[in-house]
Design a protein around this motif. Structure first.
Motif, short mmCIF file in Angstrom:
data_model
loop_
_atom_site.label_atom_id
_atom_site.label_comp_id
_atom_site.label_asym_id
_atom_site.label_seq_id
_atom_site.Cartn_x
_atom_site.Cartn_y
_atom_site.Cartn_z
N PHE A 6 -1.29 -42.54 64.77
CA PHE A 6 -2.15 -42.22 63.64
C PHE A 6 -1.32 -42.29 62.35
N PHE A 7 -1.92 -41.90 61.24
CA PHE A 7 -1.22 -41.98 59.96
C PHE A 7 -1.44 -40.71 59.16
N ILE A 8 -0.46 -39.80 59.27
CA ILE A 8 -0.55 -38.56 58.51
C ILE A 8 0.77 -38.38 57.75
N PRO A 9 0.87 -39.01 56.59
CA PRO A 9 2.15 -38.95 55.85
C PRO A 9 2.32 -37.61 55.14
N THR A 10 2.83 -36.60 55.86
CA THR A 10 3.01 -35.28 55.25
C THR A 10 4.24 -35.29 54.34
N LEU A 11 4.17 -34.43 53.34
CA LEU A 11 5.26 -34.34 52.37
C LEU A 11 5.92 -32.97 52.48
N ARG A 12 7.24 -32.99 52.45
CA ARG A 12 7.92 -31.71 52.51
C ARG A 12 7.87 -31.01 51.16
N GLU A 13 7.93 -31.82 50.11
CA GLU A 13 7.95 -31.21 48.78
C GLU A 13 6.59 -31.34 48.08
N VAL A 14 6.38 -30.45 47.14
CA VAL A 14 5.15 -30.47 46.37
C VAL A 14 5.23 -31.57 45.31
N PRO A 15 4.26 -32.44 45.26
CA PRO A 15 4.29 -33.48 44.23
C PRO A 15 4.30 -32.83 42.84
N ALA A 16 5.05 -33.42 41.93
CA ALA A 16 5.26 -32.80 40.63
C ALA A 16 3.98 -32.61 39.82
N ASP A 17 3.00 -33.45 40.04
CA ASP A 17 1.81 -33.37 39.19
C ASP A 17 0.68 -32.53 39.78
N ALA A 18 0.94 -31.87 40.90
CA ALA A 18 -0.13 -31.06 41.51
C ALA A 18 -0.05 -29.63 41.04
N GLU A 19 -1.11 -29.17 40.44
CA GLU A 19 -1.12 -27.85 39.82
C GLU A 19 -1.70 -26.78 40.74
N VAL A 20 -2.89 -27.03 41.27
CA VAL A 20 -3.56 -26.00 42.07
C VAL A 20 -3.30 -26.22 43.56
N ALA A 27 -2.22 -33.17 49.05
CA ALA A 27 -1.19 -34.20 48.90
C ALA A 27 -0.14 -34.03 49.99
N ARG A 28 0.29 -32.79 50.21
CA ARG A 28 1.35 -32.56 51.19
C ARG A 28 0.88 -32.82 52.62
N ALA A 29 -0.38 -32.55 52.89
CA ALA A 29 -0.88 -32.74 54.26
C ALA A 29 -1.24 -34.20 54.51
N GLY A 30 -0.97 -35.05 53.53
CA GLY A 30 -1.25 -36.48 53.74
C GLY A 30 -2.73 -36.79 53.76
N MET A 31 -3.51 -36.05 52.96
CA MET A 31 -4.96 -36.30 52.92
C MET A 31 -5.36 -37.24 51.80
N ILE A 32 -4.68 -37.12 50.67
CA ILE A 32 -5.04 -37.95 49.52
C ILE A 32 -3.80 -38.50 48.84
N LYS A 33 -3.99 -39.58 48.14
CA LYS A 33 -2.92 -40.13 47.30
C LYS A 33 -3.52 -40.58 45.98
N LYS A 34 -2.90 -40.18 44.91
CA LYS A 34 -3.44 -40.53 43.60
C LYS A 34 -3.18 -41.99 43.26
N LEU A 35 -4.18 -42.65 42.73
CA LEU A 35 -4.01 -44.03 42.29
C LEU A 35 -3.94 -44.08 40.77
#
Length: 571
Positions: A6-20, A27-35
């Motif tokens: 499957f494809f679940i690209p989890t992130l260890r760190e919080v993306p810099a632009d995510a506020e809430v 973003a961290r759970a690999g659910m969405i990616k900003k375009l």
RNA sequence: CGGGGUGUAGCGCAGGUUGGUAGCGCACCUGUCUUGGGAACAGGGGGUCGAAGGUUCAAAUCCUUUCACCCCGACCA
């Protein structure tokens, strides 16, 4: 599903632009990616959850008798010109041109299109009522997209439209949707509130909003502490229960207030509380200038002003208009000697010896009193409700909580059917406009708000109905045949039961698998370790629990299924 | 639209004032070793420093322009 396939690209760190939180976790759970700003790709895990919500919505809509269709996302300008909204809708409407230079827009909503469809095919009362809906991507060019999927520009929405023969029938259609919406949000496991709302730009006679309660919400919800009344702050009515000022009236005086533009600046200069200042706002009401006064600590509510005057557009007057009508800049406006009609909020009744702008730049008058020094054209309820204000329904006190608007239902009446000439013949052969209603649910926003409401330090905690997988199976030693075999067996057996399972078959360390299972919020975790398995045991732990329980491997499937049902019923 | 900030490896960031061969952590690849809470060690790959122009022998660094993204406000007089 096997994790490795499957494809679940989890992130260890919080993306810099995510506020809430919801944005960070998605973003961290690999659910969405900003375009781009406010525009996101839905990655596989995110898509599964969106589809879960869509399916719940679909089932509830169908059950309520609504019929699904899909309309184009691109719409021709002509339709919008017909309804009058091409000029009215503003910059939120993304306008585009085709190769022939014809005007189109990316649909932010579909009243025009649906009305066009219905008027083409439905000409008799016998075909009514009808309620048509779609689940589709919308685009609204928001001034300030933010908070991930909470306020994106592109988003998934369910929009339904009802058509009825008369008012009574339309109210029944409205009520059906109201009930269906309650079911949707209950099934999604959300804590929500329904509130009376102002119908805003969509128009219509009344409406309700469905608010998910969360601190990150952008809307303010008024609720009463002793009855079940609740409303959007724009709507919540206020009583005229003020006792008129009866103290001694002092002599009126002019004082210098150089450079003071706001109530707080004036208060500082004059060394008086903000509540002793009268705030005068110049408004443009359908092209006519009017001044509205409220107590310095209160906020003018444009929706209430609009409703009071029965106006279609109410806006703040521009600086030039203010100066021309009042003779001073906005910061020094006041009701005394004003040349345009002045209206006052009820709360002013209780004020005495207050300060107002003198309609001369940098000058205020002090010790002004209503009745002696000026009169209002009329008084009314023109301000936002605040904490502690009196409930008009029962006399209790208003409270304010923050909410995320996930659903909004409107009784439209004939706004679109009349402007677009959408008529049917009634049982007397008379031509009548359809009585319409429209009903929206922000599907992607439901996903975000579910996370806002259900998470902890480790990640998401999905309500079982929305969980992309119900169970994660974690074999902790991929090189140990017994462990792998046991995990495989549990995995296959659960699939046979029709349960959505994620088998973490990656050759990763235990910690990695635990972290990812928690981050992605899967409700139930089954752990197969070398040592425990040697004792004929495996471990079970709900996402909400801090301790795991050991169960025997033999016959574990029943125990697991039972545990899952237990979690689901708790929600 | 107004104010502020940030663009350097997939992600998170340093470097910039004082121009001189582009760095760190995570991730990735190879190997050893490990295997119940994001291991360790060794080796390795990966960059038009957002873009364009300018100054200079030399620019991530200085100047100009521009784009993107984020935050606050965007009508409260």
């Amino acid at each position: 599903m096997r994790y490795s396939k499957f494809f679940i690209p989890t992130l260890r760190e919080v993306p810099a632009d995510a506020e809430v939180v919801s944005h960070q976790l998605m973003a961290r759970a690999g659910m969405i990616k900003k375009l781009a700003s406010g525009i996101y790709s839905y990655l596989p895990l995110g898509l599964i959850v969106i589809k879960k919500v869509e399916q719940i919505v679909r089932e509830c809509m169908n059950e309520a008798g609504a019929i699904e269709l899909t309309m184009p996302s691109i719409q021709p300008a002509e339709l919008w010109e017909e309804s009058g909204r091409w000029d009215f809708y503003g910059k939120e409407l993304l306008r585009i041109k085709d190769r022939h230079n014809r005007d189109f827009c990316y649909g932010p909503t579909h009243e025009e299109v649906i009305t066009d469809i219905v008027k083409s095919y439905i000409t008799s009362y016998k075909a009514l009522p009808i309620n048509l809906y779609q689940i589709q991507t919308k685009f609204r060019d928001e001034v300030r997209p933010r908070f991930g999927l909470m306020r994106g520009r592109e988003f998934v929405m369910k929009d339904a439209y009802s058509f009825d023969v008369d008012d009574a029938a339309a109210n029944i259609s409205y009520q059906k949707m109201y009930d269906a919406y309650c079911k949707v949000f209950e099934r999604c496991g959300l804590k929500y509130k329904t509130v009376e709302a102002d119908s805003g730009a969509i128009g219509g006679s009344f409406s309700h909003e469905f608010m998910v309660l969360a601190d990150t919400g952008e809307d303010f919800v008024i609720s009463c502490d002793s009855c079940d009344y609740s409303a959007n702050v724009e709507k919540a009515p206020l009583k005229n229960d003020h006792v008129a000022f009866s103290g001694e009236m002092k002599a009126i005086e002019d004082v210098e207030t150089p450079n003071a533009k706001t109530v707080s600046e004036v208060a500082k200069i004059l060394n008086i509380p903000e509540g002793d200042i009268l705030k005068t706002m110049v408004l443009d009401v359908d092209g006519k200038l009017v001044a509205i006064c409220v107590k310095g600590t209160h906020d003018v509510n444009l929706a209430k002003v609009k409703n009071y005057f029965g106006a279609s557009v109410v806006d703040l007057a521009g600086a030039g208009e203010v100066f021309d009508s009042m003779g001073s800049p906005a910061g020094s406006c006041g009701p005394v000697g004003a040349k345009i009609p002045v209206y006052g909020d009820f709360a002013i009744t209780a004020m005495g010896n207050f300060s107002v702008g003198a309609n001369v730049k940098g000058v205020h008058k002090i010790n002004v009193n209503l009745g002696r020094d000026f009169e209002f054209e009329d008084m009314g309820d023109f301000r936002n409700a605040e904490i502690g204000d009196t409930c008009t329904a029962c006399g209790g006190k208003y409270q304010i909580t923050k909410g995320i608007e996930v659903g909004h239902i409107f009784k439209l009446g004939t706004k679109y059917s009349e402007s677009m000439n959408a008529m049917f013949l009634d049982n007397n052969g008379k031509r009548k406009p359809f009585i319409m209603g429209c009903y929206g649910i922000g599907v992607t926003r439901v996903v975000a708000s579910a996370i806002e409401q259900n998470h902890d330090e480790s990640g998401i905690i999905w309500p079982v109905e929305l969980a992309p997988f119900k169970i994660s199976v974690l074999p902790l030693a991929m090189k140990d045949k017994d462990v792998v075999d046991a995990a495989e067996k549990i995995y296959m057996d659960l699939i046979d039961k029709g349960i959505e399972v994620l088998l973490d078959d990656r050759d990763e360390r235990a910690g990695v698998k635990f972290k990812d299972a928690e981050l992605t919020g899967i409700p139930l975790r089954v752990v197969i370790g070398k040592k425990t398995l040697a004792e004929g045991k495996i471990e079970l732990r709900a996402r909400t629990e801090s301790e795991a329980t050991e169960i025997s491997f033999d016959g574990c499937i029943d125990t697991i299924v039972q545990k899952l049902e237990e979690i689901a019923s708790k929600a």
